[in-house]
Write a protein that holds these residues in place. Sequence first.
Motif, PDB file in Angstrom:
ATOM      1  N   TRP A   1     -66.617 -22.168 -47.042  1.00 48.92           N
ATOM      2  CA  TRP A   1     -65.595 -22.424 -47.544  1.00 48.92           C
ATOM      3  C   TRP A   1     -64.717 -21.403 -48.335  1.00 48.92           C
ATOM      4  O   TRP A   1     -63.531 -21.170 -48.344  1.00 48.92           O
ATOM      5  N   GLN A   2     -65.752 -20.539 -48.734  1.00 52.82           N
ATOM      6  CA  GLN A   2     -65.049 -19.213 -49.445  1.00 52.82           C
ATOM      7  C   GLN A   2     -64.303 -18.334 -48.524  1.00 52.82           C
ATOM      8  O   GLN A   2     -63.076 -17.878 -48.530  1.00 52.82           O
ATOM      9  N   GLY A   3     -64.792 -18.279 -47.091  1.00 53.22           N
ATOM     10  CA  GLY A   3     -64.233 -17.319 -46.251  1.00 53.22           C
ATOM     11  C   GLY A   3     -62.903 -18.255 -45.664  1.00 53.22           C
ATOM     12  O   GLY A   3     -61.853 -17.578 -45.393  1.00 53.22           O
ATOM     13  N   HIS A   4     -62.989 -19.614 -45.745  1.00 57.51           N
ATOM     14  CA  HIS A   4     -61.974 -20.330 -45.359  1.00 57.51           C
ATOM     15  C   HIS A   4     -60.608 -20.273 -46.258  1.00 57.51           C
ATOM     16  O   HIS A   4     -59.572 -19.735 -45.933  1.00 57.51           O
ATOM     17  N   LEU A   5     -60.983 -20.135 -47.574  1.00 53.13           N
ATOM     18  CA  LEU A   5     -60.282 -20.412 -48.718  1.00 53.13           C
ATOM     19  C   LEU A   5     -59.277 -18.828 -48.732  1.00 53.13           C
ATOM     20  O   LEU A   5     -58.167 -18.639 -48.822  1.00 53.13           O
ATOM     21  N   CYS A   6     -60.142 -17.483 -48.796  1.00 54.33           N
ATOM     22  CA  CYS A   6     -59.775 -16.231 -48.664  1.00 54.33           C
ATOM     23  C   CYS A   6     -58.866 -16.088 -47.446  1.00 54.33           C
ATOM     24  O   CYS A   6     -57.802 -15.295 -47.657  1.00 54.33           O
TER      25      CYS A   6
END
Length: 230
Positions: free
Chosen positions: A192-197
């Motif tokens: 989700w961190q990659g999605h958010l960024c």
Amino acid sequence: MGLTGTGGYPGMAGPPAGSQKRPVWLVGGLTIVSFVVLLWVIELFDSLTGHRLDSNGIRPLETDGLTGILVAPLLHSNWEHLIANTGPALVLGFLMTLAGLSRFLFATAIIWVLGGVGTWLIGNVGAPTYNGVVVETNHIGASGLIFGWLTFLIVFGFFTRKIWEIVVGVVVLFIYGSILLGVLPGTFGVSWQGHLCGAIAGVLAAYLLSGPERKTRALRRPVRPPSLGA
């Protein structure tokens, strides 16, 4: 046989037959299909070599994990992971190219790099711990890039104020908007961190690349004469 003008001097010969520019949709389609084919070729090689490439993803806050910023979107953990990304990549990537190939390339570069840097910085947030030590995470997959394309398409029209780009954004939001929930933590094994960024980088790219339209709009605004007090 007559001579065709090119906007220059009368009688100047036009471009040779067959040299006309290809339609934007054709160039864009070939570009994004080629990119997706590359992803499949890389995954085939990775599968045949025991998934050795997968360890080269983004490892947050580790110096040797910085190289993953450049290659992580090209790597996938398995065929199911790649198949899940293929459809959105083809559709959203193609729609991105309709804004112009140069904009597509610049937007992709911004999302790729800034999204990757952001993931490197916060990729361990919410990661599981073992005996008080955060378990090392390794972020791979094109989903961060896809989330960036998604948010770019949604907001770009509102920056440019072009009707067709606003319509594209609304349609994309209607069809794919639900996947934006992927920027929230919850599913184990999903970055989700990659999605958010990636999503944040997409909005930033849309703002930066809509600069010409925003400047043109600002120049068209009437200048009000200063009011004088009595």
